[in-house]
Design a protein around this motif. Structure first.
Motif, PDB file in Angstrom:
ATOM      1  N   ALA A 309       0.796  -1.102   0.124  1.00 45.21           N
ATOM      2  CA  ALA A 309       0.025   0.086   0.061  1.00 45.21           C
ATOM      3  C   ALA A 309       0.951   1.197  -0.083  1.00 45.21           C
ATOM      4  O   ALA A 309       0.477   2.245  -0.699  1.00 45.21           O
ATOM      5  CB  ALA A 309      -1.108   0.055   1.246  1.00 45.21           C
ATOM      6  N   ASN A 310       2.046   1.017   0.816  1.00 46.62           N
ATOM      7  CA  ASN A 310       2.768   2.608   0.893  1.00 46.62           C
ATOM      8  C   ASN A 310       4.120   2.345   0.774  1.00 46.62           C
ATOM      9  O   ASN A 310       4.911   3.253   1.278  1.00 46.62           O
ATOM     10  CB  ASN A 310       2.228   3.151   2.487  1.00 46.62           C
ATOM     11  N   ASN A 311       4.583   1.049  -0.084  1.00 43.69           N
ATOM     12  CA  ASN A 311       5.890   1.345  -0.428  1.00 43.69           C
ATOM     13  C   ASN A 311       6.910   1.395   0.759  1.00 43.69           C
ATOM     14  O   ASN A 311       7.928   1.991   0.622  1.00 43.69           O
ATOM     15  CB  ASN A 311       6.049   2.603  -1.312  1.00 43.69           C
ATOM     16  N   ASN A 312       6.539   0.648   1.813  1.00 40.16           N
ATOM     17  CA  ASN A 312       7.451   0.508   2.788  1.00 40.16           C
ATOM     18  C   ASN A 312       7.427   1.840   3.568  1.00 40.16           C
ATOM     19  O   ASN A 312       8.605   2.191   4.340  1.00 40.16           O
ATOM     20  CB  ASN A 312       8.802   0.058   2.622  1.00 40.16           C
ATOM     21  N   ILE A 313       6.837   2.877   3.394  1.00 41.64           N
ATOM     22  CA  ILE A 313       7.046   4.242   4.108  1.00 41.64           C
ATOM     23  C   ILE A 313       5.907   4.378   4.945  1.00 41.64           C
ATOM     24  O   ILE A 313       5.194   5.408   5.041  1.00 41.64           O
ATOM     25  CB  ILE A 313       6.976   5.331   2.855  1.00 41.64           C
ATOM     26  N   SER A 314       5.465   3.225   5.701  1.00 44.08           N
ATOM     27  CA  SER A 314       4.567   3.383   6.810  1.00 44.08           C
ATOM     28  C   SER A 314       4.531   2.035   7.561  1.00 44.08           C
ATOM     29  O   SER A 314       4.539   0.914   6.799  1.00 44.08           O
ATOM     30  CB  SER A 314       3.054   3.621   6.203  1.00 44.08           C
ATOM     31  N   ASN A 315       4.509   2.070   8.692  1.00 40.96           N
ATOM     32  CA  ASN A 315       4.538   0.811   9.433  1.00 40.96           C
ATOM     33  C   ASN A 315       3.039   0.393   9.417  1.00 40.96           C
ATOM     34  O   ASN A 315       2.122   1.105   9.218  1.00 40.96           O
ATOM     35  CB  ASN A 315       4.552   1.206  11.026  1.00 40.96           C
ATOM     36  N   GLU A 316       2.814  -1.111   9.673  1.00 35.65           N
ATOM     37  CA  GLU A 316       1.750  -1.534   9.905  1.00 35.65           C
ATOM     38  C   GLU A 316       1.405  -1.395  11.459  1.00 35.65           C
ATOM     39  O   GLU A 316       2.242  -0.871  12.104  1.00 35.65           O
ATOM     40  CB  GLU A 316       1.782  -3.109   9.789  1.00 35.65           C
ATOM     41  N   TYR A 317       0.042  -1.500  11.846  1.00 34.91           N
ATOM     42  CA  TYR A 317      -0.641  -1.100  13.169  1.00 34.91           C
ATOM     43  C   TYR A 317      -0.787  -2.161  13.949  1.00 34.91           C
ATOM     44  O   TYR A 317      -1.690  -3.252  13.267  1.00 34.91           O
ATOM     45  CB  TYR A 317      -1.352  -0.128  12.934  1.00 34.91           C
ATOM     46  N   TYR A 318      -0.869  -2.245  15.239  1.00 34.51           N
ATOM     47  CA  TYR A 318      -1.528  -3.070  16.204  1.00 34.51           C
ATOM     48  C   TYR A 318      -2.669  -2.253  16.904  1.00 34.51           C
ATOM     49  O   TYR A 318      -2.221  -1.189  17.409  1.00 34.51           O
ATOM     50  CB  TYR A 318      -0.531  -3.882  17.151  1.00 34.51           C
ATOM     51  N   ILE A 319      -3.637  -2.879  16.979  1.00 32.99           N
ATOM     52  CA  ILE A 319      -4.868  -2.170  17.431  1.00 32.99           C
ATOM     53  C   ILE A 319      -5.176  -3.042  18.692  1.00 32.99           C
ATOM     54  O   ILE A 319      -5.806  -4.033  18.646  1.00 32.99           O
ATOM     55  CB  ILE A 319      -5.971  -1.790  16.466  1.00 32.99           C
ATOM     56  N   LYS A 320      -5.597  -2.258  19.842  1.00 32.92           N
ATOM     57  CA  LYS A 320      -6.200  -3.012  21.003  1.00 32.92           C
ATOM     58  C   LYS A 320      -7.618  -2.251  21.558  1.00 32.92           C
ATOM     59  O   LYS A 320      -7.489  -0.779  21.492  1.00 32.92           O
ATOM     60  CB  LYS A 320      -5.036  -2.824  22.395  1.00 32.92           C
TER      61      LYS A 320
END
Length: 468
Positions: A309-320
């Motif tokens: 999606a973002n060409n390695n220019i964004s982390n994935e996220y963990y959501i609680k």
């Protein structure tokens, strides 16, 4: 081209500011969310606060032309406005597009001993020597007589932030009170109200130009870049990994977030499978079945990036959330029917400013806690809190270490960023010996996204009663 990641303001991280205790305690304000007087937070000592009772000098400050380049006071790294990454990925086209505009800025300290700073920026697209709009930050009297600060952003090609002037302490609680929000989302079941669509005025050619996650787009004019008006938003309270945040092109911030509480108000088709938590029932419903006034509470992962999606220019996220925990790289919910954001709760903007929402981030010895309080949709008045350790189940929060000694280099990796004309490589994304100071932002950090206004009140900083 291969380059090493430069730890943002690493020198500043090792010289953590000592915050003196505030001379006077905060006063109780009727309508505050949660437990009344914020000065009495159990286990915390108030060290600074701003209630916006005195006029601000931000709007009257002169504009400064950002000279760009490494000598600019607003220079960050290879992914900021004129960053080398975009040049390598785009070739000469990016430099040509960037040269078609100027960026004007203000940097104004305010509050007791100047503990807060306003960062205001606006684009000059016709290069006539003045910004095309007048974003700002000014005090405003509410109907009940109290004062708040209005973040005003009448055009999408501008940004306004409030940040601390100095990096935050090793352990802290920072909180803010939201009195009003008008950065898009639905009102009375529609995105069209007050002559706007999703908070944007209706002029054409509101696009991402010139900053995209792949750099410049060959063969596209300014108005042929992707439209932004289906995506509006606001950062309620987010922690970044460098000392001097300011508005920049949209992609750059995606490499700098440690803990996020923001609003992202979008009915774009790509979010049709996103979910929203009902804190009352613990069940997830389609975001498209809600009001598009949600709060995202996100922990950026330091071990996983958004390659497609973002060409390695964004982390994935963990959501609680009250509806369970998810990692955004995988489907979630019953039968795996949901993807993308899991929104933690929805605001009710119509209740503001009589009611209010409080957002807080705490950093302790183990990790970060995100907290939101107020009259949320479905559940009513509530306080929602989630905590994530710096490293939890092998999953690290991105750039959590304020000093080199807090991190051993185990999550460092090479990242490749491909554009239409070339490739940029981040050879070391999180090397051993790096350090990243904590700084918060409130407002809009984007120069090519978001438009609207918000009322902010009562920003407070605490340190633990026991500083040992």
């Amino acid at each position: 081209m291969r380059r090493s990641w430069k730890a943002a303001v690493a020198a500043g991280a090792s010289a953590v500011a000592v915050w003196p205790v505030a001379a006077s305690s905060a006063t109780h304000r009727d309508g505050d969310p949660g437990q009344g007087d914020g000065a009495a937070r159990k286990g915390w000592t108030l060290v600074d606060q701003e209630g916006f009772d005195r006029p601000l000098a931000v709007d009257g400050a002169p504009w400064q032309l950002d000279p760009q380049g490494p000598r600019s006071p607003w220079n960050v790294d290879a992914f900021d406005d004129d960053g080398e990454a975009w040049t390598r990925m785009s070739g000469p086209l990016f430099a040509k597009e960037l040269a078609s505009l100027n960026v004007f800025r203000k940097r104004v300290a305010f509050g007791r001993n100047g503990w807060l700073t306003a960062e205001v920026a606006a684009v000059d697209k016709d290069r006539d020597g003045r910004p095309d709009s007048r974003p700002g930050l000014a005090t405003e009297r509410l109907p009940d007589g109290r004062r708040a600060a209005r973040i005003s952003e009448p055009s999408w090609d501008a940004g306004v932030l409030i940040r601390p002037t100095r990096p935050l302490p090793p352990r802290y609680r920072v909180e803010m009170t939201l009195r009003g929000i008008d950065f898009g989302g639905e009102r009375n079941g529609t995105f069209d109200y007050n002559g706007r669509h999703n908070g944007y005025t209706r002029e054409p050619c509101k696009t991402r130009f010139p900053w995209t996650f792949q750099g410049a787009l060959p063969g596209k004019s300014r108005c042929e870049y992707p439209d932004v008006t289906r995506e509006n938003g606001f950062y309620y309270l987010t922690i970044l990994d460098y000392a001097t945040p300011a508005p920049h092109g949209n992609p750059g911030i995606h490499f700098h977030r440690k803990a996020i509480m923001d609003g992202y108000y979008s009915d774009d088709e790509r979010w049709k499978d996103a979910g929203t938590c009902d804190p009352k029932t613990g069940k997830i419903y389609r975001t498209f079945d809600g009001t598009f006034n949600g709060v995202n509470a996100l922990f950026p992962r330091g071990d996983l990036f958004r390659e497609a999606a973002n060409n390695n220019i964004s982390n994935e996220y963990y959501i609680k959330t009250a509806c369970g925990n998810v990692s955004m790289d995988k489907p979630y919910g019953p039968g795996g029917k949901f993807r993308q954001h899991l929104t933690s709760a929805e605001l009710q903007p119509r209740l503001l400013p009589k009611a209010a929402y409080r957002f807080a981030v705490e950093r302790d010895r183990t990790g970060y806690t995100l907290e939101m309080s107020g009259p949320f949709l479905h559940v009513g008045q509530a306080t929602l809190r989630v905590h994530h350790d710096f490293v939890e189940d092998g999953r690290p929060i991105w750039h959590y270490n304020q000093t080199p000694g807090e991190y051993d280099g185990r999550f460092d990796r090479r990242l490749v960023h491909k554009g239409p004309a070339g490739t940029y490589v981040t050879e070391h994304s999180w090397p051993k010996g790096s350090a990243y100071p904590d700084s918060f932002i409130i407002g809009d950090p984007h120069l090519n996204y978001y438009e609207g206004s918000a009322l902010v009140d009562d920003i407070r900083l605490y340190v633990p009663e026991d500083r040992g």
